[in-house]
Design a protein around this motif. Structure first.
Motif, PDB file in Angstrom:
ATOM      1  N   ALA A 128     -18.812  32.206 -17.376  1.00  0.00           N
ATOM      2  CA  ALA A 128     -19.363  31.266 -18.353  1.00  0.00           C
ATOM      3  C   ALA A 128     -19.995  30.059 -17.665  1.00  0.00           C
ATOM      4  O   ALA A 128     -21.119  29.655 -17.986  1.00  0.00           O
ATOM      5  N   VAL A 129     -19.283  29.476 -16.700  1.00  0.00           N
ATOM      6  CA  VAL A 129     -19.801  28.298 -15.990  1.00  0.00           C
ATOM      7  C   VAL A 129     -21.074  28.641 -15.231  1.00  0.00           C
ATOM      8  O   VAL A 129     -22.063  27.900 -15.251  1.00  0.00           O
ATOM      9  N   GLY A 130     -21.064  29.779 -14.563  1.00  0.00           N
ATOM     10  CA  GLY A 130     -22.231  30.186 -13.780  1.00  0.00           C
ATOM     11  C   GLY A 130     -23.462  30.402 -14.644  1.00  0.00           C
ATOM     12  O   GLY A 130     -24.568  29.989 -14.279  1.00  0.00           O
ATOM     13  N   VAL A 131     -23.293  31.027 -15.821  1.00  0.00           N
ATOM     14  CA  VAL A 131     -24.429  31.272 -16.713  1.00  0.00           C
ATOM     15  C   VAL A 131     -24.987  29.963 -17.251  1.00  0.00           C
ATOM     16  O   VAL A 131     -26.210  29.765 -17.313  1.00  0.00           O
ATOM     17  N   VAL A 132     -24.100  29.041 -17.646  1.00  0.00           N
ATOM     18  CA  VAL A 132     -24.564  27.733 -18.152  1.00  0.00           C
ATOM     19  C   VAL A 132     -25.337  26.984 -17.065  1.00  0.00           C
ATOM     20  O   VAL A 132     -26.409  26.414 -17.317  1.00  0.00           O
ATOM     21  N   LEU A 133     -24.811  26.977 -15.858  1.00  0.00           N
ATOM     22  CA  LEU A 133     -25.522  26.325 -14.746  1.00  0.00           C
ATOM     23  C   LEU A 133     -26.891  26.968 -14.526  1.00  0.00           C
ATOM     24  O   LEU A 133     -27.889  26.266 -14.298  1.00  0.00           O
ATOM     25  N   ALA A 134     -26.941  28.290 -14.599  1.00  0.00           N
ATOM     26  CA  ALA A 134     -28.204  28.996 -14.380  1.00  0.00           C
ATOM     27  C   ALA A 134     -29.234  28.627 -15.440  1.00  0.00           C
ATOM     28  O   ALA A 134     -30.422  28.473 -15.145  1.00  0.00           O
ATOM     29  N   VAL A 135     -28.791  28.475 -16.699  1.00  0.00           N
ATOM     30  CA  VAL A 135     -29.713  28.083 -17.772  1.00  0.00           C
ATOM     31  C   VAL A 135     -30.269  26.690 -17.520  1.00  0.00           C
ATOM     32  O   VAL A 135     -31.470  26.429 -17.680  1.00  0.00           O
ATOM     33  N   VAL A 136     -29.390  25.759 -17.116  1.00  0.00           N
ATOM     34  CA  VAL A 136     -29.839  24.395 -16.794  1.00  0.00           C
ATOM     35  C   VAL A 136     -30.845  24.429 -15.647  1.00  0.00           C
ATOM     36  O   VAL A 136     -31.903  23.786 -15.692  1.00  0.00           O
ATOM     37  N   GLY A 137     -30.508  25.189 -14.608  1.00  0.00           N
ATOM     38  CA  GLY A 137     -31.413  25.297 -13.466  1.00  0.00           C
ATOM     39  C   GLY A 137     -32.745  25.910 -13.851  1.00  0.00           C
ATOM     40  O   GLY A 137     -33.803  25.493 -13.359  1.00  0.00           O
ATOM     41  N   LEU A 138     -32.713  26.892 -14.760  1.00  0.00           N
ATOM     42  CA  LEU A 138     -33.945  27.526 -15.209  1.00  0.00           C
ATOM     43  C   LEU A 138     -34.838  26.528 -15.934  1.00  0.00           C
ATOM     44  O   LEU A 138     -36.058  26.512 -15.747  1.00  0.00           O
ATOM     45  N   GLY A 139     -34.220  25.667 -16.751  1.00  0.00           N
ATOM     46  CA  GLY A 139     -34.989  24.639 -17.440  1.00  0.00           C
ATOM     47  C   GLY A 139     -35.687  23.704 -16.478  1.00  0.00           C
ATOM     48  O   GLY A 139     -36.855  23.323 -16.671  1.00  0.00           O
ATOM     49  N   LEU A 140     -34.985  23.343 -15.395  1.00  0.00           N
ATOM     50  CA  LEU A 140     -35.588  22.477 -14.373  1.00  0.00           C
ATOM     51  C   LEU A 140     -36.690  23.222 -13.613  1.00  0.00           C
ATOM     52  O   LEU A 140     -37.760  22.664 -13.340  1.00  0.00           O
ATOM     53  N   LEU A 141     -36.422  24.463 -13.276  1.00  0.00           N
ATOM     54  CA  LEU A 141     -37.380  25.238 -12.496  1.00  0.00           C
ATOM     55  C   LEU A 141     -38.687  25.431 -13.261  1.00  0.00           C
ATOM     56  O   LEU A 141     -39.781  25.373 -12.680  1.00  0.00           O
ATOM     57  N   LEU A 142     -38.583  25.638 -14.569  1.00  0.00           N
ATOM     58  CA  LEU A 142     -39.774  25.870 -15.389  1.00  0.00           C
ATOM     59  C   LEU A 142     -40.382  24.591 -15.935  1.00  0.00           C
ATOM     60  O   LEU A 142     -41.466  24.618 -16.514  1.00  0.00           O
ATOM     61  N   GLU A 143     -39.658  23.458 -15.743  1.00  0.00           N
ATOM     62  CA  GLU A 143     -40.121  22.160 -16.260  1.00  0.00           C
ATOM     63  C   GLU A 143     -40.556  22.302 -17.716  1.00  0.00           C
ATOM     64  O   GLU A 143     -41.682  21.972 -18.109  1.00  0.00           O
ATOM     65  N   VAL A 144     -39.629  22.790 -18.539  1.00  0.00           N
ATOM     66  CA  VAL A 144     -39.954  23.153 -19.915  1.00  0.00           C
ATOM     67  C   VAL A 144     -40.347  21.956 -20.780  1.00  0.00           C
ATOM     68  O   VAL A 144     -40.925  22.133 -21.852  1.00  0.00           O
ATOM     69  N   TRP A 145     -40.047  20.751 -20.336  1.00  0.00           N
ATOM     70  CA  TRP A 145     -40.410  19.578 -21.128  1.00  0.00           C
ATOM     71  C   TRP A 145     -41.916  19.304 -21.102  1.00  0.00           C
ATOM     72  O   TRP A 145     -42.430  18.562 -21.923  1.00  0.00           O
TER      73      TRP A 145
END
Length: 324
Positions: A128-145
């Motif tokens: 669970a922790v690893g998946v949540v971290l990966a989602v956060v990292g994905l948001g940063l990597l894609l600069e979704v904002w």
């Protein structure tokens, strides 16, 4: 009835890293074809149809899998192969690519919810922790904002792609002794190619492009060689490695590690296509890798004392059922 898979971290990680490399390299390999005039759905159809053609001998040899496990084989073609692609491309027609990709990769999160609420399975905390971290990292990597736009239909389509991605992990874990993974992929790719033909309209593909030399990584590569690479490595071998990862790590753990696919794609684009990474994207990549590292610790690494060379099969949530 499929045999319960044996979970093992080392071999599972090897398959997962191979899958990330093979899947992640698809975007870079497809770029020359896209620049030459093909649209994304046409390239996707070319991948799936090529994989179906290359794997046709396996499909013919293992045709009985269609009799033994018809729902598994057809569902594999409909959801993880055709469904993810069609829904994702429909989504990016309405919302930015980065947001669509982020929503699509919520699949492993939905997977955790599925096992916890529907199957009532205990989810390993590391998964669970690893998946949540990966989602956060994905948001940063894609600069979704950047260029944020949330068309409701586009979001719904991207969520559909995420649900289809869940199907990849669940169906991959369901393959076994009575459903050879390569046979499932072979027939599944044929089903997907037939379904996507309606959207991709292969009769409109500029087939002459395959006879041209196209630029890739500072060199010229024949178009047919790029198409062959996409079909063999980025589709057939990628799905086979992905199935191997899921069966050795469990669906949720493999889902967390699968975020490395996006990192691979970004890094390959940087190395081969010169697409620069920002500081935030580098941080995002590091966070994804950290999440994947934490996730894989949910899988046993030592062999079982009862049977040398094997480890106890965990439940699908990545936890040993005997621990409760």
């Amino acid at each position: 009835m499929s045999v319960e898979p044996v979970r093992h971290r080392a071999s599972g990680l090897a398959f997962a890293l191979a899958a990330a490399l093979f899947f992640g390299g698809a975007g870079v390999a497809a770029r020359p074809l896209l620049d030459a005039g093909m649209d994304p759905l046409q390239v996707t159809w070319l991948r799936l149809a090529g994989a179906a053609l290359l794997l046709s001998p396996m499909a013919l040899l293992q045709w009985r899998v269609l009799v033994r496990r018809p729902l598994l084989v057809v569902a594999y073609g409909v959801f993880p192969m055709a469904g993810v692609q069609a829904l994702y491309f429909a989504a990016v027609d309405r919302i930015p690519v980065g947001i669509a990709l982020l929503i699509e990769f919520l699949g492993p999160v939905l997977l955790l919810v599925w096992f916890r609420l529907v199957r009532r399975s205990r989810v390993a905390p590391a998964a669970a922790v690893g998946v949540v971290l990966a989602v956060v990292g994905l948001g940063l990597l894609l600069e979704v904002w950047a260029g944020m736009s949330l068309d409701p239909v586009g979001v719904g389509l991207a969520l559909g792609a995420a649900a289809a991605q869940v199907g990849f992990f669940l169906l991959s874990d369901a393959t076994g002794e009575d459903a050879d993974p390569l046979a499932v992929i072979a027939i599944g790719s044929l089903v997907a190619a037939v379904l996507l033909a309606v959207l991709a309209r292969p009769w409109t593909i500029p087939w002459g492009t395959l006879s041209e030399s196209l630029p890739l990584g500072g060199t010229q590569v024949p178009g047919w060689a790029i198409a062959l690479w996409l079909a063999l490595v980025c589709t057939a071998m990628a799905y086979f490695a992905g199935v191997g990862a899921v069966r050795r790590l469990s669906p949720q753990v493999a889902g967390g590690v699968a975020y490395l696919e996006v990192v691979t794609a970004i890094v390959l684009a940087w190395v081969l296509l010169g697409e620069a990474l920002s500081t935030v994207q580098v941080v995002g990549a590091v966070v994804i890798v950290a999440g994947a590292f934490i996730t894989q610790t949910a899988v046993p690494s030592r062999p079982s004392a009862d049977e040398p060379g094997l480890v106890p099969a965990t439940d699908a949530a990545g936890a040993d059922p005997r621990a409760d």
